[in-house]
Design an enzyme around this catalytic site. Sequence first.
Site, short mmCIF file in Angstrom:
data_model
loop_
_atom_site.label_atom_id
_atom_site.label_comp_id
_atom_site.label_asym_id
_atom_site.label_seq_id
_atom_site.Cartn_x
_atom_site.Cartn_y
_atom_site.Cartn_z
N ASP B 286 -6.76 38.18 13.72
CA ASP B 286 -7.35 37.00 14.28
C ASP B 286 -8.47 36.60 13.33
OD1 ASP B 286 -8.25 35.18 16.17
OD2 ASP B 286 -9.74 36.61 16.90
N LYS B 475 -17.81 15.31 24.07
CA LYS B 475 -17.70 15.95 22.76
C LYS B 475 -16.35 16.64 22.69
CE LYS B 475 -19.83 20.33 23.94
NZ LYS B 475 -21.05 21.09 24.00
N GLY B 590 -6.95 29.24 14.53
CA GLY B 590 -6.80 27.93 15.13
C GLY B 590 -7.29 26.82 14.23
N ARG B 700 -3.77 26.74 13.06
CA ARG B 700 -3.58 25.97 14.28
C ARG B 700 -2.68 26.70 15.27
NH1 ARG B 700 -5.92 21.13 14.77
NH2 ARG B 700 -6.42 20.03 12.86
N ASP B 752 -6.12 37.86 22.05
CA ASP B 752 -5.45 38.72 21.09
C ASP B 752 -4.76 39.91 21.74
OD1 ASP B 752 -6.55 37.14 19.03
OD2 ASP B 752 -8.41 38.27 19.18
#
Lengths: 344, 1117
Positions: B286, B475, B590, B700, B752
């Site tokens: 990760d 936001k 990501g 991503r 994870d």
Amino acid sequence: MSSSGAAGAGSTDSTAARRNTKRPKYSKFTQQELPACKPILTPRAVISAFLLVSVVFVPVGVASLLASRKVCLRDIMYDSKCIPKNVTNKVAYIQSSADKACSITLNVTKHMKSPVYIYYQLDNFYQNHRRYVKSRSDEQLRKRGEENETSTCKPEDMVNGRAIVPCGLIAWSLFNDTYSFSVNKRNLTVNKKGISWKSDRNHKFGKDVFPKNFQNSSIIGGAHLNESIPLREQEDLIVWMRTAALPTFRKLYGKIEEDLKEGELINVTLNNNYNTYSFNGKKKLVLSTTTWLGGKNDFLGIAYLTVGGLCFFLALAFTIVYFVKPRQLGDPSYLSWNRNPGGH
Amino acid sequence: MVSSSSSFASAPEFIISNNEVDNEIDILSKIQSNNSKLPNWGRRVRLALQTAKEIDTLHSSTPPVIHRDIKSANVLIDRNFNARLAEVQCEQPNNSLYTFTGNLILQNQTLPVSPNQLLLRGCSLRNTEYIVGVVIFTGHETKVMMNAMNVPSKRSTLERKLDKLILTLFATLFVMCFIGAVGSAVFVNKKYFYLHLESSEEGGAQFDPRNRFLVFLLTMFTLITLYSTIIPISLYVSIEMIKFIQSTQFINKDLHMYHLETNTPALARTSNLNEELGQVEYIFSDKTGTLTRNLMEFFKCSIGGEVYGTGVTEIERGIAERSGKKIEENISSNAVREKGFNFDDPRLMRGAWRNEPNPDNCKEFFRCLAICHTVLPEGDESPEKIKYQAASPDEAALVIAAKNFGFFFYRFKQLHCFLLRTPTMIYVRESHVEKMGKIQDVPYEILNVLEFNSTRKRQSVVCRYPDGRLVLYCKGADTVIYERLADGNNDIKKVTREHLEQFGSSGLRTLCLAYKELHPDVYESWNEKFIQAKSSLRDRERKLDEVAELIEHDLILIGSTAIEDKLQEGVPACIETLKRAGIKIWVLTGDKIETAINIGYACNLINNEMKQFIISSETDAIREVEERGDQIEIARFMKEEVKKELKSCLEEAQSYFSSLSGPKLALVIDGKCLMYALDPSLRVMLLNLSLNCHAVVCCRVSPLQKAQVNLFLKAIKDWWCLDFNYGALQVTSLVKKGAQKITLSIGDGANDVSMIQAAHVGVGISGLEGMQAVMASDFAIAQFRYLADLLLVHGRWSYLRICKVVTYFFYKNLTFTLTQFWFTFQAGFSGQRFYDDWFQSLYNVIFTALPVIIVGLFDKDVSASLSKKYPELYMEGIRNVFFKWRVVAIWAFFSLYQSLIFYYFVSSSSLSGKNSAGKTFGLWDVSTMAFTCVVVTVNLRLLMICNSITRWHYISVGGSILAWFIFIFLYSGISTPYDRQENMYFVIYVLMSTLYFYLTLLLVPVAALFCDFIYQGVQRWFFPYDYQIIQEMHRHDDTDTSRAHLLEIGNNLTPAEARSHAISQLPREISKHTGFAFDSPGYESFFAAQLGVFAPTKAWDVARRASMKSRPKIGHK
């Protein structure tokens, strides 16, 4: 505490913080830093190890081979010689009650120094068979009061409801050929005392245990025992009951306590009683002297010499290779990732 | 109160009502204890009646609710002393932690119950005196319990291979028994009269030649027990012991893996997988919190088209260094630095923003930061002492930033979260707003919170200013915000977008801020829909999203923030080391593709030497199809595209792969493409490609990092997240199944967990994101860089040691059993034991047990520092060189040879007299002699496999041999009275009275080990293993000091040092490309364009178009 090296980072901590810390304690064990010697099998080490072995082994080999060579051994196979030529059914002959006395001669090829040990050698006789090995009762042999302890002796445990002493297949099949020796018509005395290991005699066979009901069943396996002599003194039985490791074995019969001179003819009168014919076993009579190493045994010396010699030659070969095609110690070009870039 | 829950258990899950409820609802027992408020008799009767009615309701429901006695504590009353009857409607028990839909019906009023009101099992109450709640789920129906995955029990690959070895041994056992049994059936014959074979006594059937088949069967069983020593039963016990000590004493207590700042040592949560650590070939990592620190710092921002913030990120520094530039850093002395805030720009600080071109924009920017969030303040209400409680460090960083800009959010008052009538208040202490130096406290009324989730990728807040103005602050991710912006102001949009890309390529995490004024009428009508959606039972999430869409449009862009997530200490060096160790690393992140690649560069995962393949879903062709919006069409088209890409990449990769000296390969693939590439028809291609790649970056794939902004109890039930987990899980399982390679997953967050569990070895980072990952993992470490120690030192040693233990056990039991087997041939196949029962039983337990455990604990081929200095040594584990069938076969060959030596050397000489008195040996003399030789040889053989010999080796080996002699002296010296055959009596003394015994004892071990020694010598001389060369290279080193020395370095390396070390390992050549060098076609021109360097646009310039769609080239900066 030898934590000086590793605990440096935490040395400024206050004592309170140190109490709460989960920092593992330093020890050589947990940090896997125990002092160790790291032997590396360098070519030099290999060569010297080989040399060392050959230096030790060759003399030992020579000594034991010499010892073995010094032993005088005369043996003669008599199982076929002692059957009359006209007998076709050997088994029937041996089981009959006819007189099976037989006479053979041995010539002494080398001076045999006293004492000369007499052995009989049987072949294809499985004293190490599981059924045979366990068919004995040590309790019974040792103590007078335990004579009914025959449960391990089957099938030779009881006869007519009474316990056999000594029971079991081993005792039952006791070797019963007898030998007497004469040189120039002069009988040689055969000393049958002290032919068994002393520990067997003193601890396994009782001095107040006498044979009982022995060889009283329908089939007679071997020798009879004198019921008036305690087992401790029946040394033939004691020798026999120390079962042999292999199907070919020698057992001590007695010793002749005088020198046999070279060229003498020894006349052996033997009673060929024991049945080895049904299983094609061979019988041998062996006369042998001994040395510090025991009887004749070339194997040990040859083995020592072989190993020692091989080591010597290997040491030579490695030395030659070492000089002809040396490999430098710790040469990084031997590392796999250097030999083969990319690591594939 | 009547609830749908059925029974009460010790650890139930509650729905809770807020403190405020006790204004209206009270518990009877509480009143009773307070005499002053005792109700009068009429009220008491009424209460009793109401309670009875409720019980009646309980009884009449189907199925009847089982309850215990009704205590006063169970009766809720309101202010008017009416007992309250409420009904809870809720969903069926399920395992989704972050969702809950239910309604509480109280006095004909339906109140929505959401995950906010749900207290999960195991939660503890803080800062609250008491709560009133209803039990919803109990016992196994609680969400936590249902979520408790069956933790897969992992066994190491080596152990599984060991099982195969044991099976082979069983097969060997049966073959041996079969041979023996057939031999026995053939052997038995009446002719051996002295054996009485045809007697009919009890138990005589075993050797009765009249039924040879029975003889065969019975002997078979006898022999199985006789040869059972070939199966090393004690092996498993020994291995468990060794592994247990390895994990509890070595891994858990390694000072090199102790992290001082967080006070965390490494933790091995299972002892099964120690040696698996030595064979890992693929690492799945990760990014956030694993490679990076998950310590978010507000770093830069862009307000109204202007970039603020003077810092230089590590990644920028890295890029610059790689391209040979030098970056000047001038850190001003008065820069404010605190945790979460690493920003300096005099134009904004201390109210200076008022002098900027558009101060209103700045003001909105700061307000947005201070208002639009879900952070809770804790502690003293002063800027220095306050602490912010946020689910994600990003949010905290933003609020801290607002504080430093003079918008200090100091108080939060949630009036009523249950009944939606009273709003939440946020108090902000604003400085310099009206004029310089003026400080005022402004309360903002938060009307609605449109929460963050990863489909929305944004968060909005509707607030009412003290003057009644209604404003929506929003936001979120740039993509979603840009879609919802009002027309006009294109300049700012363009410039801000450029800034966003610039931030992205510097490895910063970006968020866009926007706002919108609301008309009260519009708001009121929308609010009704919102409340309706909020209390709907079905599809609440979806309906809320839809309602949010209605108001989140026509936004006005304020600017963007950039947060730095710094790389963890030592990550680049560690990755470099792992790469050299032949480990292939996959990073799942990501981030955007550019960010991901930059991170890849920053942590040494990718470098210019590598050939990169990029498979991205953001190509023009795909976008076109996507814009048409037909889902099926998109899927079909994507799949085709991905297939095409994969194919061409694979072809290229194979052409590189066939030439040995080709470059290393790296693959960058984005989440969407990965999804399609995992399709069964393409999976093989993906596998082939990725197995040849040394580094794979999947970008991503996770929900955007912003998803973590949410409280972890809130929303992440969405397809993207599930799909990610599914995807990650699949990635891991793919390699696990397809390639028989050993995988390791490392991560720190709850998302994870599935990855950690799916891999062969799961490693959790005990970091900032809770304990889920650690709880699911097999090993927990505090920092990514400890992975090098865990794998290269502990893993490699464990692997070596376990291999040695296993093969040695195999050897010693086989040797021992084979001597027995050879004897069987000469004992009429009767199954007679060669050795005494006790010898056989104690062989594994005492005479050979301890030394092998010592080797399993202490054997070291090279020291820890050398293990890390030469990571390539690790490849021996990946290739499994020490436990191949070939290795086993070599051991088997030598044990065959040795057993023959033992048996024949000892027994061949049994014929003649053995001492000068001419006495001969019997069976037990020979066997005891053979056993002595076996024990001595087998123990000496152990010393030959040792790489390092400690005191304990000598003690254990010497002790084992000594133990045998002590045992045999006692055993044959003492005559026990009963139940023993006295075969062994005095045997050893008889043996020791002969010279022959000593000569044999010298000859046999030497002859037996002779071949092994030659083999070892030749192997080392001509075919040395890598570790042997390293040993030779460092044979004169003093190892004790060198490791301590490394400890210092390893712990004290600053990030900058680690980085410069890592960079120094890179090839020192200026890139072949312009500007700063990315060796992939797409990036070169993209980054070059940003620096104002011209690079020709190429047809395959995929990534550039991905992020620069419809953007004219503006030379910025």
